[in-house]
Design an enzyme around this catalytic site. Structure first.
Site, mmCIF file in Angstrom:
data_model
loop_
_atom_site.group_PDB
_atom_site.id
_atom_site.type_symbol
_atom_site.label_atom_id
_atom_site.label_comp_id
_atom_site.label_asym_id
_atom_site.label_seq_id
_atom_site.Cartn_x
_atom_site.Cartn_y
_atom_site.Cartn_z
ATOM 1 N N LYS A 34 -4.575 -8.356 0.414
ATOM 2 C CA LYS A 34 -4.052 -8.324 1.685
ATOM 3 C C LYS A 34 -3.770 -7.104 2.358
ATOM 4 O O LYS A 34 -3.063 -6.242 1.731
ATOM 5 C CB LYS A 34 -2.510 -9.117 1.647
ATOM 6 N N ASP A 86 11.308 -21.579 1.950
ATOM 7 C CA ASP A 86 10.007 -22.141 2.518
ATOM 8 C C ASP A 86 9.527 -22.907 1.226
ATOM 9 O O ASP A 86 8.173 -22.900 1.258
ATOM 10 C CB ASP A 86 9.177 -21.083 3.026
ATOM 11 N N GLY A 137 -4.620 -12.375 10.719
ATOM 12 C CA GLY A 137 -3.548 -12.764 11.432
ATOM 13 C C GLY A 137 -3.142 -11.792 12.363
ATOM 14 O O GLY A 137 -3.790 -10.442 11.952
ATOM 15 N N ALA A 138 -1.970 -11.697 12.756
ATOM 16 C CA ALA A 138 -1.307 -10.585 13.500
ATOM 17 C C ALA A 138 -1.008 -9.525 12.573
ATOM 18 O O ALA A 138 -0.963 -8.114 13.076
ATOM 19 C CB ALA A 138 -0.011 -11.346 13.995
ATOM 20 N N SER A 139 -0.751 -9.778 11.486
ATOM 21 C CA SER A 139 -0.119 -8.809 10.492
ATOM 22 C C SER A 139 -1.126 -8.265 9.712
ATOM 23 O O SER A 139 -0.829 -7.104 9.029
ATOM 24 C CB SER A 139 0.938 -9.398 9.376
ATOM 25 N N GLY A 140 -2.475 -8.779 9.492
ATOM 26 C CA GLY A 140 -3.324 -8.141 8.490
ATOM 27 C C GLY A 140 -4.494 -9.132 8.281
ATOM 28 O O GLY A 140 -4.534 -10.217 9.114
ATOM 29 N N THR A 141 -5.206 -8.903 7.253
ATOM 30 C CA THR A 141 -6.402 -9.691 6.755
ATOM 31 C C THR A 141 -6.316 -9.835 5.204
ATOM 32 O O THR A 141 -5.826 -9.157 4.550
ATOM 33 C CB THR A 141 -7.790 -8.756 7.134
ATOM 34 N N VAL A 142 -6.739 -11.245 4.952
ATOM 35 C CA VAL A 142 -6.899 -11.803 3.499
ATOM 36 C C VAL A 142 -8.045 -11.676 2.942
ATOM 37 O O VAL A 142 -9.000 -12.373 3.560
ATOM 38 C CB VAL A 142 -5.938 -12.943 3.174
ATOM 39 N N GLY A 171 -9.482 -14.696 6.051
ATOM 40 C CA GLY A 171 -8.818 -14.912 7.352
ATOM 41 C C GLY A 171 -8.176 -13.757 7.857
ATOM 42 O O GLY A 171 -7.951 -12.885 6.965
#
Length: 474
Positions: free
Chosen positions: A230, A320, A210-215, A208
């Site tokens: 990542k 977290d 997101g705003a910060s990168g890809t995994v 997937g």
């Protein structure tokens, strides 16, 4: 006599407070008022606990405005964050408030998705001057007296009869100097692997982006181990200095119970971070789909506490801890994940763009009093409730209402407490102690009698397989 000019730079200071006549908190920005109305916090609750309502609003709104940032936390960064949270509604705040339209959109989106799990406690950890601080224990400076200035209230030398106490002036920490783009890239090249990751690793699947990168999942062509990769576009990262700091910290602080950093590379302007991967998935699947024995819960708690105690020994606060961030190997191994800048790269963009759910937060996260590394111990206690009941307390409440309940109720009720062994009940009490001074530390809990019940980690494997089958994740 010259004419009197029109006033300029006029400021309208809005008083925020509780109006006993209307039974409402008044003077808030419009989006905050809308949020309060949607959160199902009654007028009676506002009347009884106006301070708790305001504290919950401040933490929630701050989290909403800064939801995409996540950095390693220590006591210094938390103290700075607390100051920013407290000054959101006045001119002394260091950050300008978000555009009202953007805030309304964020709030609306969050309310639509409020029942989904999201990244909890994703409050940013900016250091003095808006920059993050290194993830090491902050240095303790001894108070010093300015030799050029007498202490406040001090009388003549040798005078012990002064009514006023002498106040020592503490030096203010200097804001770190921002690095230039060229300096950042030079430092990054010095700490990353100079090899070519495209020849070392074979990409298997995109998980997937997101705003910060890809995994991605990948296979190491040398060891044949599966890994997570990542990738991060550095051009989109406003705080590259913190990435340098955190790579150094992760390289130097590996532990058997952490999802460890393995390597990093620069590919053009992208940073590739190679991390361990565990194929058993998150503990969340096990707690929501299966019933665990206390001995299995003890095994999970023991391994999680080893990771938390290690982080605390390095001056790092996770902030977290929850079942989503405890990953399992198919052999039952337990590793804590999702801390530092790598946590910003989420395979589930919807979770990443939502405000953090507060269900695992300690009361002091809302009140901002005595906020330190024991917030992780509280969150572990909430994770134990997950293992007992299948979900954390207040899960069906809106995030803001949950924050309010955490701030006012303190220790949550455990529905099936009478079924718990004395050892587990005491372990929970030690974790969920509202008095931070009395709450156990991670190191102390590692010696708790409940952990003596821990079974072999291999007994977790059947639960992992059962959960995967139910959820069609095989």
């Amino acid at each position: 006599i010259s004419d009197i000019g029109a006033p300029f730079q006029v400021k309208h200071n809005v008083h925020v407070g509780f109006n006993a006549d209307t039974g409402k908190i008044e003077g808030l920005p419009t989006p905050w008022m809308d949020l309060l109305q949607e959160a199902n916090i009654s007028r009676t609750e506002q009347l009884e606990n106006p301070d708790a309502v305001m504290a919950a609003l401040k933490v929630y709104n701050y989290s909403l405005r800064n939801k995409q940032e996540k950095w390693l936390a220590n006591q210094e960064t938390i103290d700075h964050e607390t100051e920013e949270i407290e000054h959101q509604l006045d001119d002394s705040g260091r950050r300008k408030p978000s555009n009202d339209d953007d805030m309304v959109a964020d709030i609306t989106n969050d309310l639509k998705n409020r029942k989904m799990f999201a990244d909890v406690n994703t409050l940013p950890v900016a250091g003095p001057g808006g920059h993050g601080s290194p993830a090491t224990a902050p240095k303790q400076h001894r108070p010093v007296v300015d030799p050029q200035r007498p202490a406040v209230g001090a009388g003549a030398a040798g005078d012990h009869n002064g009514d006023q106490p002498q106040i020592r002036r503490k030096p203010k920490p200097e804001a770190p100097k921002a690095l230039t783009e060229e300096e950042v890239m030079t430092q990054l090249r010095a700490i990353v692997n100079s090899g070519n990751p495209k020849t070392r690793y074979k990409i298997v699947k995109k998980l997937g982006s997101g705003a910060s990168g890809t995994v991605y999942t990948a296979v190491d062509n040398v060891t044949q181990d599966k890994v997570a990769i990542k990738t991060m576009d550095l051009a989109q990262q406003p705080k590259k200095e913190l990435i340098i700091t955190e790579i150094k910290v992760m390289k130097d602080n590996k532990h058997p119970n952490l999802v460890n950093y393995l390597d990093s590379y620069l590919v053009d302007n992208d940073l590739w971070v190679i991390m361990e991967i565990l194929e058993g998935g998150a503990l969340t699947d096990v707690v929501t789909e299966t019933v665990m024995r206390e001995s299995q819960m003890a095994a999970i708690c023991k391994e999680t506490l080893k990771a938390v105690a290690f982080l605390h020994s390095k001056g790092i606060i996770h902030r977290d801890i929850k079942s989503d961030n405890v990953l399992l190997g198919m052999d039952g191994s337990v590793k804590v994940t999702d801390f530092g800048f790598c946590a910003q790269i989420s395979p589930d963009e919807k979770r990443q763009t939502m405000v953090g759910t507060p269900y695992w937060m300690a009361p002091e996260v809302v009140s901002r009093k005595q906020y330190g590394n024991k917030v992780d111990v509280w969150s572990l206690g909430i994770m134990v409730i997950e293992m007992v009941e299948g979900e954390p307390p207040y899960l069906n409440e809106t995030p803001l209402k949950a924050l309010y309940l955490i701030a006012t109720h303190g220790k949550p009720d455990v529905k099936s407490r009478e079924k718990l062994s004395p050892e587990l009940a005491d372990f929970l009490d030690r974790c969920l102690e509202t008095d931070v001074e009395k709450r156990a530390s991670a190191e102390e809990l590692l010696r708790h009698q409940f952990l003596m019940k821990a079974e072999s980690l291999s007994t977790i494997t059947p639960l992992i397989r059962a959960a995967k089958k139910i959820l069609n994740k095989n």
